[in-house]
Design a protein around this motif. Sequence first.
Motif, PDB file in Angstrom:
ATOM      1  N   UNK A 129       2.607  12.208 -43.525  1.00 11.97           N
ATOM      2  CA  UNK A 129       2.799  13.224 -45.859  1.00 11.97           C
ATOM      3  C   UNK A 129       1.762  12.107 -46.310  1.00 11.97           C
ATOM      4  N   UNK A 130       1.412  11.260 -46.735  1.00 13.15           N
ATOM      5  CA  UNK A 130       0.907  10.924 -47.446  1.00 13.15           C
ATOM      6  C   UNK A 130      -0.408  10.486 -47.741  1.00 13.15           C
ATOM      7  N   UNK A 131      -0.911  10.330 -46.159  1.00 17.49           N
ATOM      8  CA  UNK A 131      -2.440  10.663 -46.417  1.00 17.49           C
ATOM      9  C   UNK A 131      -2.979  11.652 -46.934  1.00 17.49           C
ATOM     10  N   UNK A 132      -2.315  13.268 -46.145  1.00 20.62           N
ATOM     11  CA  UNK A 132      -2.811  14.616 -46.963  1.00 20.62           C
ATOM     12  C   UNK A 132      -2.549  14.824 -48.021  1.00 20.62           C
ATOM     13  N   UNK A 133      -1.660  13.575 -48.184  1.00 24.38           N
ATOM     14  CA  UNK A 133      -1.877  14.567 -50.236  1.00 24.38           C
ATOM     15  C   UNK A 133      -3.028  13.359 -51.004  1.00 24.38           C
ATOM     16  N   UNK A 134      -2.981  12.158 -50.471  1.00 25.86           N
ATOM     17  CA  UNK A 134      -4.381  11.322 -51.175  1.00 25.86           C
ATOM     18  C   UNK A 134      -5.302  11.325 -50.696  1.00 25.86           C
ATOM     19  N   UNK A 135      -5.251  11.612 -49.166  1.00 24.87           N
ATOM     20  CA  UNK A 135      -7.395  11.985 -49.295  1.00 24.87           C
ATOM     21  C   UNK A 135      -7.749  12.594 -49.954  1.00 24.87           C
ATOM     22  N   UNK A 136      -6.919  13.491 -50.856  1.00 23.64           N
ATOM     23  CA  UNK A 136      -7.597  14.861 -52.026  1.00 23.64           C
ATOM     24  C   UNK A 136      -8.380  14.329 -52.897  1.00 23.64           C
ATOM     25  N   UNK A 137      -7.415  13.401 -53.253  1.00 26.65           N
ATOM     26  CA  UNK A 137      -8.761  12.320 -54.928  1.00 26.65           C
ATOM     27  C   UNK A 137      -9.013  11.699 -54.699  1.00 26.65           C
ATOM     28  N   UNK A 138      -9.115  11.079 -53.305  1.00 34.90           N
ATOM     29  CA  UNK A 138     -10.215   9.997 -52.235  1.00 34.90           C
ATOM     30  C   UNK A 138     -11.616  10.777 -52.245  1.00 34.90           C
ATOM     31  N   UNK A 139     -11.139  11.549 -51.922  1.00 37.05           N
ATOM     32  CA  UNK A 139     -12.651  12.565 -51.064  1.00 37.05           C
ATOM     33  C   UNK A 139     -13.220  13.335 -52.645  1.00 37.05           C
ATOM     34  N   UNK A 140     -12.466  14.015 -53.200  1.00 38.16           N
ATOM     35  CA  UNK A 140     -13.045  14.648 -54.869  1.00 38.16           C
ATOM     36  C   UNK A 140     -13.626  12.955 -55.739  1.00 38.16           C
ATOM     37  N   UNK A 141     -13.786  11.876 -55.446  1.00 36.09           N
ATOM     38  CA  UNK A 141     -14.183  10.558 -55.707  1.00 36.09           C
ATOM     39  C   UNK A 141     -15.552  10.881 -55.161  1.00 36.09           C
ATOM     40  N   UNK A 142     -15.600  10.957 -53.786  1.00 36.99           N
ATOM     41  CA  UNK A 142     -16.769  10.220 -52.849  1.00 36.99           C
ATOM     42  C   UNK A 142     -17.841  11.755 -53.595  1.00 36.99           C
ATOM     43  N   UNK A 143     -17.108  12.659 -53.764  1.00 34.35           N
ATOM     44  CA  UNK A 143     -18.257  14.024 -53.838  1.00 34.35           C
ATOM     45  C   UNK A 143     -18.442  13.830 -54.848  1.00 34.35           C
TER      46      UNK A 143
END
Length: 330
Positions: free
Chosen positions: A309-323
């Motif tokens: 459940x943490x991965x599901x939420x934490x992945x979005x802001x990291x992917x946003x940074x990578x984008x």
Amino acid sequence: MDTLEEINLKGFVDEYIDPTLDLFVEIERLKKEKNAVILAHYYQEGDIQDIADYIGDSLGLSQQAAKTDADIIVFAGVHFMAETAKILSPNKKVLLPDLKAGCSLADSCPPHLFRKFKESYPDHLVITYVNCTAELKAMTDIVCTSSNAIQIVESLPKDQKIIFGPDKNLGAYVAKKTGRDLVLWNGACMVHEIFSREKITKLKERHPNAKLLAHPECEDVILQMADYIGSTTGILKYATNNLATEFIVATEAGILHQMQKDNPNKKFFPAPPNNTCACNDCPHMKRNTLEKLYLCLKNEMPEVTVPEHIIARAVKPIERMLEISAQLGL
Ligand code: 13P
Ligand code: SF4
């Protein structure tokens, strides 16, 4: 061998290693056998940097973790970095040579306190520096690193209200460079706060042509003296491309290994710390050793896990940074 419980307690596999074993050869063999990749931060011991498949700053390491096709990632760095790799590659096994390789900056921002802080600013967007726990990332809108923090803030509308955490020094630097009024969490890194302005001034008197290179986690008094401010990769590139032959380096001392290797004819001096510290080593980064790395690859332990459940939420802001970083060519 130790039980899983004992390994978790100590933080690493504690096993006899035959002293005649060539660990470089063994690690290479295990890497091939297990389809493993070693990602190492510049603050690691020189021998770990030398055996790594990729050495980089936090942004580069995240980019590598996101794109690797290895089955196992051995993360030679600290816990939050390995967690970030796990969040980006949840189906891969992520190993950390010493589970107790933490981070004073990540520790300076306990998630339950940050949640309350965030609730006091309900109309603010949250940007967190990658040096924080997975739980904190899960409360974040965009993650950043020292190499893209300015650009990420600038990518947002001028009237966007922003909370920046956990590093107050990086936050203050970004606020100064962008002219934005950021609400800062009061956290800091134990290594970057120890540099002595007086001792650096004296060192500069002895080496008047030396350029001072500083990481933005340093305090403002040090940043004001710096000829260049940037991430570890930025510092390394600046030293390589600049015509100067002497450099004073205000960041963790592990970076000097690569700087010296890439620039054998230039001289690098670690920026002197104040009297409370003997050196610029990060005690967390330096928990990893070549022996622990070998044993962790051999035994595939200790492993870094992050709840789904943490991965599901934490992945979005990291992917946003990578984008955003990819759009900006960072
Ligand atoms: P960068 O390598 O991204 O500059 O980060 C420095 C740092 O303090 C990592 O712990
Ligand atoms: Fe954390 Fe500072 Fe060590 Fe980096 S150098 S891992 S920010 S304590």
